[in-house]
Structure formats: structure tokens, C-alpha cells
Design a protein around this motif. Sequence first.
Motif, PDB file in Angstrom:
ATOM      1  N   TYR A  86      40.291  35.727  47.564  1.00  0.00           N
ATOM      2  CA  TYR A  86      40.918  36.956  48.017  1.00  0.00           C
ATOM      3  C   TYR A  86      40.882  37.152  49.524  1.00  0.00           C
ATOM      4  O   TYR A  86      41.626  37.969  50.046  1.00  0.00           O
ATOM      5  N   CYS A 329      35.744  38.956  40.233  1.00  0.00           N
ATOM      6  CA  CYS A 329      36.848  39.545  41.000  1.00  0.00           C
ATOM      7  C   CYS A 329      38.021  38.577  41.096  1.00  0.00           C
ATOM      8  O   CYS A 329      39.183  38.995  41.101  1.00  0.00           O
ATOM      9  N   ALA A 330      37.727  37.287  41.177  1.00  0.00           N
ATOM     10  CA  ALA A 330      38.799  36.299  41.259  1.00  0.00           C
ATOM     11  C   ALA A 330      39.649  36.299  40.003  1.00  0.00           C
ATOM     12  O   ALA A 330      40.832  35.950  40.048  1.00  0.00           O
ATOM     13  N   GLN A 331      39.087  36.694  38.868  1.00  0.00           N
ATOM     14  CA  GLN A 331      39.829  36.759  37.618  1.00  0.00           C
ATOM     15  C   GLN A 331      40.286  38.174  37.277  1.00  0.00           C
ATOM     16  O   GLN A 331      40.768  38.422  36.177  1.00  0.00           O
ATOM     17  N   GLY A 332      40.115  39.104  38.222  1.00  0.00           N
ATOM     18  CA  GLY A 332      40.589  40.467  38.011  1.00  0.00           C
ATOM     19  C   GLY A 332      39.737  41.295  37.079  1.00  0.00           C
ATOM     20  O   GLY A 332      40.186  42.350  36.619  1.00  0.00           O
ATOM     21  N   ARG A 333      38.517  40.883  36.815  1.00  0.00           N
ATOM     22  CA  ARG A 333      37.630  41.623  35.905  1.00  0.00           C
ATOM     23  C   ARG A 333      36.809  42.615  36.719  1.00  0.00           C
ATOM     24  O   ARG A 333      35.613  42.459  36.936  1.00  0.00           O
ATOM     25  N   SER A 334      37.492  43.653  37.182  1.00  0.00           N
ATOM     26  CA  SER A 334      36.866  44.617  38.086  1.00  0.00           C
ATOM     27  C   SER A 334      35.771  45.416  37.394  1.00  0.00           C
ATOM     28  O   SER A 334      34.761  45.776  38.025  1.00  0.00           O
ATOM     29  N   SER A 358      35.552  40.385  48.214  1.00  0.00           N
ATOM     30  CA  SER A 358      36.184  40.119  46.921  1.00  0.00           C
ATOM     31  C   SER A 358      36.254  41.378  46.078  1.00  0.00           C
ATOM     32  O   SER A 358      37.272  41.646  45.424  1.00  0.00           O
ATOM     33  N   ASN A 361      38.912  43.866  47.500  1.00  0.00           N
ATOM     34  CA  ASN A 361      40.254  43.358  47.204  1.00  0.00           C
ATOM     35  C   ASN A 361      40.621  43.557  45.740  1.00  0.00           C
ATOM     36  O   ASN A 361      41.733  43.979  45.411  1.00  0.00           O
ATOM     37  N   CYS A 362      39.680  43.233  44.859  1.00  0.00           N
ATOM     38  CA  CYS A 362      39.949  43.355  43.428  1.00  0.00           C
ATOM     39  C   CYS A 362      40.206  44.804  43.035  1.00  0.00           C
ATOM     40  O   CYS A 362      41.148  45.097  42.278  1.00  0.00           O
TER      41      CYS A 362
END
Length: 441
Positions: A86, A329-334, A358, A361-362
Motif C-alpha cells: 500500500y 491490510c494487504a488483503q483488505g481485512r480491516s 498499511s 491505507n486499508c
Amino acid sequence: MVIWLRQTRFTSLFSSLPFSKPFKSISPFPKTTPNSPHFLSHHTLISPFLPSYPNKSNNPSKYPKPTLKFLPNQSHLHNSSSLSFYHSDPNTHKTQNPRSNKIRSKPKPITNPPPDSPQFHLSLSQLPPRFTPQDLCKTLALQKHPLICLQIFNWASQQPRFRHDISTYLITIKKLGSAGLIDQMDYVINQALALPIATTETFFNTIIYFYTEFRKLSKAINVYKLMKKSKDPSSRPSVRTYNLLFAALLSRGTNSYINHMYMETIRCLFKQMVADGIGPDIFSLNSMIKGYVLSLHLNDALRIFHQMGSVYNCSPNAYSYDYLIHGLCAQGRSKNAMELYREMMSKGFIPSQKAYNSLVNCLAIVGEVEEAVRILWEMNEKRRLADCITYRTVLDAICRQGRVGDAMSLLRELQEKDLLGGQTYKKLLYGLQDDYGDSDG
């Protein structure tokens, strides 16, 4: 073609592990004999398990000069990764290649001293007539020139009443390895392994460390296999041995596909370590977590994380949380990332700059703008710097909600508090004006 070559290297490496399919045993260290006691020329040794790099040679000048710290402290796993999902590290903007920080500059060429150099004779004059291995170790330790150390070592080998022990081999290997003389170091290692001398775990770990520093990963694995076959308990692999291999394997990958292949080797090594009754420490467990994150196996990383206390009796540290937060966060699992973030803060740990960026950003990408702005200000309080991409992501998220004026106000506030440089402020301002207009309403 590049991926195929890397996969071939991985297959060769993995198949040589002791717990894989049996194969015919071949000594990884061919015997060599110098023509004279002053062996100074480069003597190329080729291991049958050493896969060749494309467009690279075995010239030691092609490899980085190792640090003088022979066995580095491994109390934690350094928070570094070749992947950036991110954000970009602001400290790497001036470098040409993000991997250039790992590949250090070429070692300075070492001039071969003459056979009868004054330093050589001065060192010999300091030895007593019937010197012992301990006396020779002291002399070698005081000698700064690595090739003269090798001259003294070879000279001592020719003396009729002297026999090297593990201490003289060890200090010579350290001297040559620290100077980047991989071929000469191989020569001494071959001598040590060919003789019936008592070896130690420290001796083998030193060899593994220098082989990994020179990217001779297959040779490091072969040394590990020799340790596994040793009947002496003091020479068998320890947690330090496995940690050296984990660190070397984790530094090999350049993308998720390559990391996925090397992670399989790390996983097998970890299982072998546990099966041998060696308890993993925080470095080992963090290596597993980081490897699973880099290979995009987040559920496996979370499984190791939750087993740290109950199974391995080891508490997670800040690096454990940092790797997981960044990967989630890279996989959008906030949601999962925020749960770990709150748990981390409750234990008194402060997220790293990478984990903070990260997370912000997420949150901004999934629409949790207010929480992203709150953590952005928290970063400033915790002395963690946000990069330009993080600022732009938050500002874009605010503008997408129709709040262009709020985004402009936040940008000005960031500049007033000296969080943005003049060039970065103009870049962000012009970008918002081009995409959303310059309305403050």
C-alpha cells in the motif's frame, strides 16, 4: 523463463533436505590440495547441489561483503520486506533499486602479499618454539590481513609437531569469510571436514552464516545435513541453526510466487525442528509468520500467532503484530487488522511505520475515513511518518464522499503542523485540484 529457473533451484534445494525423498549421498565439499603452503589464488569449488544463477558467476567479487558480526543477534526478526502493498518507504525514494539495500557494495579487492612479507615473518616470530593451537589462535586474531592469516595457517599445517584443532579452523574461517574470500574459505572448510577433529555447533553455524551471506544456500543446506548426521550431540542443529536458515530463505523471494515456494522449505524445516524436540523461539515463530504473510497464507500465519503462547510457550512481540497487520491490510481485512492493532496497543507495543501506513491505507480504501484520519494523527504522536501515498489515499477517500472542502482543510492542517514538505504539499494539492477541483465548499 526466470520463474522456471527459480522453481528449478527451489526443487533442487528442497529435495536435498534430510526429511525428503532419499537419494545417493555425495559429499558437498570436494577435496582440494594446494600446490604450496601459501595457497593464495582463487580456487573454485563446485557443489553437486549448488544450482547456478543465470547470468551470474561464482566470482566472489559478485557477492556482498559480509558484516564483521559473525553470528548476528537473532532476538527478533528484522521488520523488513521486499514487498510493498500500500505504501512506499520514503527513505527509498532516492535509491535506484529497492533491493539494492540488501545487496551490499562489492568488497574491496585484497592484494596478495608476497610469500616472504614482513608481516608474515613478524607473526611467526611471536609464536613460541613449540606452539599450541591456542598460541596460534592468538596470533591469527592479531593479524588483520586475511591472506596472511591463511599463510600462517598453511605454514602451521606443515609443522611436524603441530595439529590444528577446531579453534584454529574457526578463526581462519571467520577471517576469510569476513573479507569475502569465499574460495579460500571453502578450502579451509574442506580441510576441517576431511579430518577427524571434534566439531561444535558454533563451528557449523559459522559456516552456515557465511554461506548464506554469500548466497550459497545449497551449501548451507548441505552443512545442515552434516549436522543432522553427526553422532555428537554438541554438533547437532540447534534453534540458532534453524534461525539462520529461516532468515536466508526469507530473504530469497522477490514476489509472492517465489516466497510461496521457499515457504514450503521453511515449513518443512520448522516441522523437522519441532520433531527433533527443539523448541522454537520468538525469531523462529516470527519467521513462520512473516513467511506465511509474504506467501499470502494469512490464515496459517494467524494459526501460528494464536499457538505461540498455548503450544510454544512464547509471547508475541511487536514484530509479530506488525507482520500480521500489514498482511491483513494487504488483503483488505480491516476488521481483523483493527482487532490486532487494539490488542497490540493494549500490550504497550507501538506499530511500526510500515504497519501504520498499511492500516491507514486499508481503512481509507474500505471507507472508514474517520478512523483512518484518527490513526493518521496518532502516527504523528507516536513519531511514525506517513508517506505521500498514505496521505493521498486518505484525501481521495474524503473527496469520494463529496467532502472536497474537508480534504483541503486536512491538507492545510498537515502543512501547518510541518508534516508535509513544500514539494509534497504542492503535489497533493495539484492532484486534488486536477481530480476534484479547487472548491473549498
